[in-house]
Design a protein around this motif. Sequence first.
Motif, PDB file in Angstrom:
ATOM      1  N   ILE B 373     -41.393 -76.958  93.929  1.00 19.90           N
ATOM      2  CA  ILE B 373     -40.852 -76.338  95.135  1.00 19.90           C
ATOM      3  C   ILE B 373     -39.914 -75.199  94.770  1.00 19.90           C
ATOM      4  CG2 ILE B 373     -39.407 -76.748  97.179  1.00 19.90           C
ATOM      5  CD1 ILE B 373     -40.455 -79.669  97.106  1.00 19.90           C
ATOM      6  N   LEU B 374     -40.081 -74.066  95.479  1.00 19.57           N
ATOM      7  CA  LEU B 374     -39.182 -72.928  95.307  1.00 19.57           C
ATOM      8  C   LEU B 374     -38.248 -72.848  96.508  1.00 19.57           C
ATOM      9  CD1 LEU B 374     -38.258 -70.180  94.036  1.00 19.57           C
ATOM     10  CD2 LEU B 374     -40.069 -69.095  95.399  1.00 19.57           C
ATOM     11  N   ILE B 375     -36.947 -72.882  96.245  1.00 16.87           N
ATOM     12  CA  ILE B 375     -35.948 -72.611  97.281  1.00 16.87           C
ATOM     13  C   ILE B 375     -35.399 -71.223  96.988  1.00 16.87           C
ATOM     14  CG2 ILE B 375     -33.703 -73.256  98.253  1.00 16.87           C
ATOM     15  CD1 ILE B 375     -34.277 -76.149  97.376  1.00 16.87           C
ATOM     16  N   ARG B 376     -35.536 -70.305  97.969  1.00 18.37           N
ATOM     17  CA  ARG B 376     -35.106 -68.932  97.736  1.00 18.37           C
ATOM     18  C   ARG B 376     -34.067 -68.554  98.779  1.00 18.37           C
ATOM     19  NH1 ARG B 376     -37.366 -63.626  98.827  1.00 18.37           N
ATOM     20  NH2 ARG B 376     -39.161 -64.567  99.871  1.00 18.37           N
ATOM     21  N   VAL B 377     -32.962 -67.972  98.313  1.00 20.04           N
ATOM     22  CA  VAL B 377     -31.871 -67.585  99.201  1.00 20.04           C
ATOM     23  C   VAL B 377     -31.599 -66.100  99.015  1.00 20.04           C
ATOM     24  CG1 VAL B 377     -29.409 -67.894  99.705  1.00 20.04           C
ATOM     25  CG2 VAL B 377     -30.812 -69.871  99.056  1.00 20.04           C
ATOM     26  N   ASP B 378     -31.417 -65.373 100.106  1.00 19.69           N
ATOM     27  CA  ASP B 378     -30.957 -63.982 100.029  1.00 19.69           C
ATOM     28  C   ASP B 378     -29.581 -63.918 100.687  1.00 19.69           C
ATOM     29  OD1 ASP B 378     -30.407 -61.255 100.378  1.00 19.69           O
ATOM     30  OD2 ASP B 378     -32.541 -60.772 100.389  1.00 19.69           O
ATOM     31  N   LEU B 379     -28.579 -63.529  99.892  1.00 20.56           N
ATOM     32  CA  LEU B 379     -27.205 -63.509 100.406  1.00 20.56           C
ATOM     33  C   LEU B 379     -26.904 -62.235 101.191  1.00 20.56           C
ATOM     34  CD1 LEU B 379     -25.256 -64.940  97.312  1.00 20.56           C
ATOM     35  CD2 LEU B 379     -25.945 -66.167  99.381  1.00 20.56           C
ATOM     36  N   GLY B 380     -27.763 -61.202 101.063  1.00 24.51           N
ATOM     37  CA  GLY B 380     -27.580 -59.971 101.831  1.00 24.51           C
ATOM     38  C   GLY B 380     -26.323 -59.196 101.483  1.00 24.51           C
ATOM     39  N   ARG B 381     -25.926 -59.232 100.199  1.00 26.13           N
ATOM     40  CA  ARG B 381     -24.669 -58.577  99.796  1.00 26.13           C
ATOM     41  C   ARG B 381     -24.851 -57.560  98.684  1.00 26.13           C
ATOM     42  NH1 ARG B 381     -19.976 -61.865 100.220  1.00 26.13           N
ATOM     43  NH2 ARG B 381     -19.425 -61.628  98.028  1.00 26.13           N
ATOM     44  N   GLY B 382     -25.997 -57.573  97.989  1.00 25.16           N
ATOM     45  CA  GLY B 382     -26.143 -56.673  96.851  1.00 25.16           C
ATOM     46  C   GLY B 382     -27.474 -56.871  96.156  1.00 25.16           C
ATOM     47  N   ASP B 383     -27.532 -56.513  94.869  1.00 28.68           N
ATOM     48  CA  ASP B 383     -28.810 -56.522  94.161  1.00 28.68           C
ATOM     49  C   ASP B 383     -28.901 -57.579  93.067  1.00 28.68           C
ATOM     50  OD1 ASP B 383     -29.767 -54.356  95.643  1.00 28.68           O
ATOM     51  OD2 ASP B 383     -28.666 -52.952  94.359  1.00 28.68           O
ATOM     52  N   ALA B 384     -27.860 -58.364  92.854  1.00 31.21           N
ATOM     53  CA  ALA B 384     -27.890 -59.340  91.772  1.00 31.21           C
ATOM     54  C   ALA B 384     -28.793 -60.514  92.134  1.00 31.21           C
ATOM     55  CB  ALA B 384     -26.484 -59.842  91.457  1.00 31.21           C
ATOM     56  N   LYS B 385     -29.323 -61.156  91.102  1.00 29.02           N
ATOM     57  CA  LYS B 385     -30.282 -62.238  91.299  1.00 29.02           C
ATOM     58  C   LYS B 385     -30.186 -63.197  90.123  1.00 29.02           C
ATOM     59  CE  LYS B 385     -35.304 -62.899  91.491  1.00 29.02           C
ATOM     60  NZ  LYS B 385     -36.616 -62.254  91.668  1.00 29.02           N
ATOM     61  N   ASP B 386     -30.357 -64.476  90.362  1.00 27.66           N
ATOM     62  CA  ASP B 386     -30.442 -65.424  89.257  1.00 27.66           C
ATOM     63  C   ASP B 386     -31.199 -66.667  89.688  1.00 27.66           C
ATOM     64  OD1 ASP B 386     -29.970 -66.552  86.628  1.00 27.66           O
ATOM     65  OD2 ASP B 386     -28.216 -65.233  86.548  1.00 27.66           O
ATOM     66  N   THR B 387     -31.629 -67.439  88.712  1.00 25.45           N
ATOM     67  CA  THR B 387     -32.482 -68.592  88.993  1.00 25.45           C
ATOM     68  C   THR B 387     -32.020 -69.795  88.196  1.00 25.45           C
ATOM     69  OG1 THR B 387     -34.416 -67.222  89.472  1.00 25.45           O
ATOM     70  CG2 THR B 387     -34.845 -69.495  88.824  1.00 25.45           C
ATOM     71  N   VAL B 388     -32.011 -70.961  88.848  1.00 26.00           N
ATOM     72  CA  VAL B 388     -31.645 -72.224  88.207  1.00 26.00           C
ATOM     73  C   VAL B 388     -32.766 -73.227  88.464  1.00 26.00           C
ATOM     74  CG1 VAL B 388     -30.082 -74.204  88.498  1.00 26.00           C
ATOM     75  CG2 VAL B 388     -29.146 -71.898  88.264  1.00 26.00           C
ATOM     76  N   TYR B 389     -33.018 -74.093  87.491  1.00 28.11           N
ATOM     77  CA  TYR B 389     -34.092 -75.079  87.605  1.00 28.11           C
ATOM     78  C   TYR B 389     -33.502 -76.479  87.674  1.00 28.11           C
ATOM     79  CZ  TYR B 389     -36.380 -70.925  85.905  1.00 28.11           C
ATOM     80  OH  TYR B 389     -36.795 -69.622  85.768  1.00 28.11           O
ATOM     81  N   THR B 390     -34.056 -77.316  88.542  1.00 28.74           N
ATOM     82  CA  THR B 390     -33.551 -78.680  88.642  1.00 28.74           C
ATOM     83  C   THR B 390     -34.662 -79.612  89.111  1.00 28.74           C
ATOM     84  OG1 THR B 390     -31.707 -80.039  89.449  1.00 28.74           O
ATOM     85  CG2 THR B 390     -32.706 -78.524  91.027  1.00 28.74           C
ATOM     86  N   CYS B 391     -34.301 -80.874  89.339  1.00 31.49           N
ATOM     87  CA  CYS B 391     -35.266 -81.850  89.815  1.00 31.49           C
ATOM     88  C   CYS B 391     -34.628 -82.614  90.964  1.00 31.49           C
ATOM     89  CB  CYS B 391     -35.660 -82.808  88.693  1.00 31.49           C
ATOM     90  SG  CYS B 391     -34.255 -83.624  87.921  1.00 31.49           S
ATOM     91  N   ASP B 392     -35.368 -83.516  91.569  1.00 33.83           N
ATOM     92  CA  ASP B 392     -34.847 -84.269  92.703  1.00 33.83           C
ATOM     93  C   ASP B 392     -34.070 -85.495  92.219  1.00 33.83           C
ATOM     94  OD1 ASP B 392     -37.145 -85.448  91.749  1.00 33.83           O
ATOM     95  OD2 ASP B 392     -37.743 -86.222  93.699  1.00 33.83           O
ATOM     96  N   PHE B 393     -33.589 -86.268  93.178  1.00 29.73           N
ATOM     97  CA  PHE B 393     -32.690 -87.401  92.915  1.00 29.73           C
ATOM     98  C   PHE B 393     -33.335 -88.627  93.549  1.00 29.73           C
ATOM     99  CE2 PHE B 393     -27.761 -87.487  92.643  1.00 29.73           C
ATOM    100  CZ  PHE B 393     -27.855 -88.285  91.538  1.00 29.73           C
ATOM    101  N   SER B 394     -33.811 -89.530  92.729  1.00 30.86           N
ATOM    102  CA  SER B 394     -34.632 -90.622  93.247  1.00 30.86           C
ATOM    103  C   SER B 394     -33.979 -91.980  93.004  1.00 30.86           C
ATOM    104  CB  SER B 394     -35.990 -90.601  92.542  1.00 30.86           C
ATOM    105  OG  SER B 394     -35.811 -90.936  91.174  1.00 30.86           O
ATOM    106  N   TYR B 395     -34.561 -93.011  93.579  1.00 37.92           N
ATOM    107  CA  TYR B 395     -34.133 -94.379  93.258  1.00 37.92           C
ATOM    108  C   TYR B 395     -34.094 -94.577  91.757  1.00 37.92           C
ATOM    109  CZ  TYR B 395     -35.063 -95.591  98.128  1.00 37.92           C
ATOM    110  OH  TYR B 395     -35.054 -95.640  99.486  1.00 37.92           O
ATOM    111  N   ASP B 396     -35.095 -94.017  91.068  1.00 36.06           N
ATOM    112  CA  ASP B 396     -35.186 -94.242  89.631  1.00 36.06           C
ATOM    113  C   ASP B 396     -34.033 -93.611  88.858  1.00 36.06           C
ATOM    114  OD1 ASP B 396     -37.309 -95.871  89.747  1.00 36.06           O
ATOM    115  OD2 ASP B 396     -38.797 -94.439  89.027  1.00 36.06           O
ATOM    116  N   TYR B 397     -33.450 -92.521  89.383  1.00 35.93           N
ATOM    117  CA  TYR B 397     -32.274 -91.967  88.706  1.00 35.93           C
ATOM    118  C   TYR B 397     -31.172 -93.021  88.661  1.00 35.93           C
ATOM    119  CZ  TYR B 397     -28.251 -89.232  87.380  1.00 35.93           C
ATOM    120  OH  TYR B 397     -27.128 -88.786  86.718  1.00 35.93           O
ATOM    121  N   VAL B 398     -30.960 -93.663  89.817  1.00 35.30           N
ATOM    122  CA  VAL B 398     -29.926 -94.706  89.879  1.00 35.30           C
ATOM    123  C   VAL B 398     -30.291 -95.854  88.945  1.00 35.30           C
ATOM    124  CG1 VAL B 398     -28.702 -96.327  91.364  1.00 35.30           C
ATOM    125  CG2 VAL B 398     -29.346 -94.072  92.248  1.00 35.30           C
TER     126      VAL B 398
END
Lengths: 406, 406
Positions: B373-398
């Motif tokens: 899944i890609l979550i994309r946000v535009d802050l509408g303030r300038g030209d900078a951009k960056d990307t972070v990768y993660t995973c979800d949080f499940s019963y199995d994490y606990v």
Amino acid sequence: MAVGDVTFPKMWTVSGVKIGTSEAYVRYANRRDLVVFEFAEGSNVAGVFTQSAFAAAPVLLSKKHLAENTPRYLIINTGNANAATGEIGLQNAEKTCKRLADLGYVQTNQVLPFSTGVIGEQLPIERLLNGIQPALENLTEEGWEAAAYGIMTTDTTPKGASEQFELDGVTYHMTGISKGAGMIRPNMATMLSFVATDAPIAQELVDQLLQTTVTQSFNRITIDGDTSTNDSCIFIATGLAGGKGIDSIDDPRYQVILDVLSRVMLRLAQLIVRDGEGATKFITVTVEGGANTQECCDVAYSIAESPLIKTALFASDPNWGRIVMAIGKAGVDNLDSSKVQVWLGEVQICLDGGANPNYTEAAGAAVMSEKEILIRVDLGRGDAKDTVYTCDFSYDYVKINADYRS
Amino acid sequence: MAVGDVTFPKMWTVSGVKIGTSEAYVRYANRRDLVVFEFAEGSNVAGVFTQSAFAAAPVLLSKKHLAENTPRYLIINTGNANAATGEIGLQNAEKTCKRLADLGYVQTNQVLPFSTGVIGEQLPIERLLNGIQPALENLTEEGWEAAAYGIMTTDTTPKGASEQFELDGVTYHMTGISKGAGMIRPNMATMLSFVATDAPIAQELVDQLLQTTVTQSFNRITIDGDTSTNDSCIFIATGLAGGKGIDSIDDPRYQVILDVLSRVMLRLAQLIVRDGEGATKFITVTVEGGANTQECCDVAYSIAESPLIKTALFASDPNWGRIVMAIGKAGVDNLDSSKVQVWLGEVQICLDGGANPNYTEAAGAAVMSEKEILIRVDLGRGDAKDTVYTCDFSYDYVKINADYRS
């Protein structure tokens, strides 16, 4: 299930504060999801609100109204947060205030609106407006408990705190309610809390009392590190119990009121943690020996919000390496790890940055099996100290938040 | 189970790099928990390490040795992190280096030690020392896959990436391994990663290549926001494949190597996320339109580490109000929420800070049901951009973290 004693207390009435509730069907049928507070004329009111850049429409409007006029009414709905709802959301909040103002014969900006619930959906505004008259019809000084139930969302228990106290022969009361139970790392205030007293306190001291007590209560709790768009805490002083007005911090009665309010606010804040989503334990994290308060808080929050520590607490596993990890990542400049001490309850687990040779797993496990656990850290750098309250991280946290649309 | 394609690739050998493994019984019997890397004389080596104030003994010693001499060996054990172990821990790390140095006829400070596993317990030093000779006896250029298995802890799959590339008619290789899978928000490097090439690269460029590529790979992933005491990433250039030495960033071959290393590092970093503890989804969070890179990262991490968003991702619930909440709490100065846009995949959910009127729950749910899944946000303030990768949080994490002693 909430952790520890969360008994709903005897709620002293506060002269000049009446509360009414109604079923507005904001989201669910058959629940009193609309709450109205009415204050006597001359009451002094202070508020603190979320610092979220996505502050909800009712937060924006409450701040505006509070700056413009003296509030006479609060109106609170659950089921819908009216957040991220744009211009329509603001208009709906304004319509709500206007309807209540018209019915109560006050100005629109004498009404403060509050909402809690799902983010990003528009309010069912007609149902909400239709609920206002019925709420006004049952206004009563005895309405605190109904209000505590009315503002609940994923909370499993209503949250109240109340004290009666005497100053110079006059009897006063301090009574308040709050709600949680997720998206809780308030930054200025909790999701929602309303506290009132019938003591006669000058406006500037009402502001100051709220700021001071919020810092050590609602601003020191965290369930999941998330900050709501709707956090608000309101403090009302009606003055109707009589006595000479309190208008200076040098008045010895100011200190008494500060103490009472501190206890009420801390209790209301801790009740939110005790009823944190999926909570099975109540955790106090105290960090002392810091060079300043900020670094004590940084370390305390780093511990209180670490998913690895919170799952270990759930499992009653005295996995103290994870506490050391959280201290290490807290960003304290030039921390000398060889001066760090860590205790679980009375058991010292970490001595001078390493394993305490006298520590036994059995001793650690005994502490971790308790429902209420103190984690204490000494940074060995100075005299500053601070405390943060949190809960553990259980299967039920995942279940509640995978199911509930908050 | 890891998310998406995590196939272990063909691992190209790297001339000048040999790897041996052995069963040292650090924590569990019957597993090859000790790994030794040997580099040809003349190899250039760079390292980046955790910024934790509780950096483990092997991290402290690796940094010291790297500053003093040119490394010829790495020694890595799993099962015990040798962190928060005080003076004894440092002595044990030193003993390990000395034994390997004696057997390999090099200086003690030409050995870099690494440990991963439980924090706060002393190494079983005799067993560890006894495992070194057997590891040296099976040194081989073909040892990469065995090493990838050897360094696993709660990882469910070995993690490797490898490329063959050509520069001016000479064939080179870039091969690396990494491990996760919890306590992952590296701040300079991941838990452990080792990457080698047989290209001839000058020492200062080896340092620079590692710094540059770590920033956009290991420093852009988060599983749980926790930072390990042992994070380390090492890059080795043996030069043994021949060709003219690369000693300037103006050499066009530098850019080719930067591209290859960037891909290998990003793959190794993403493999850690795909195998995050309890992960069922792989999430890319891209924030654009920022005034600067820092605020893009702040918003991206706020989203990627919110337990409320991670549980909603696990539940495939397009609960976009929580994304807005995370943007709001990220601390971006003077963010104008009415300029913020949010997309789930190609579906715009938030338009100008409010609900997109054309958004349908069905469209959002379709994106959320995907594994990536890609979550994309535009802050509408300038030209900078960056990307972070993660995973979800499940019963199995606990489950994993309530059971595992990490």
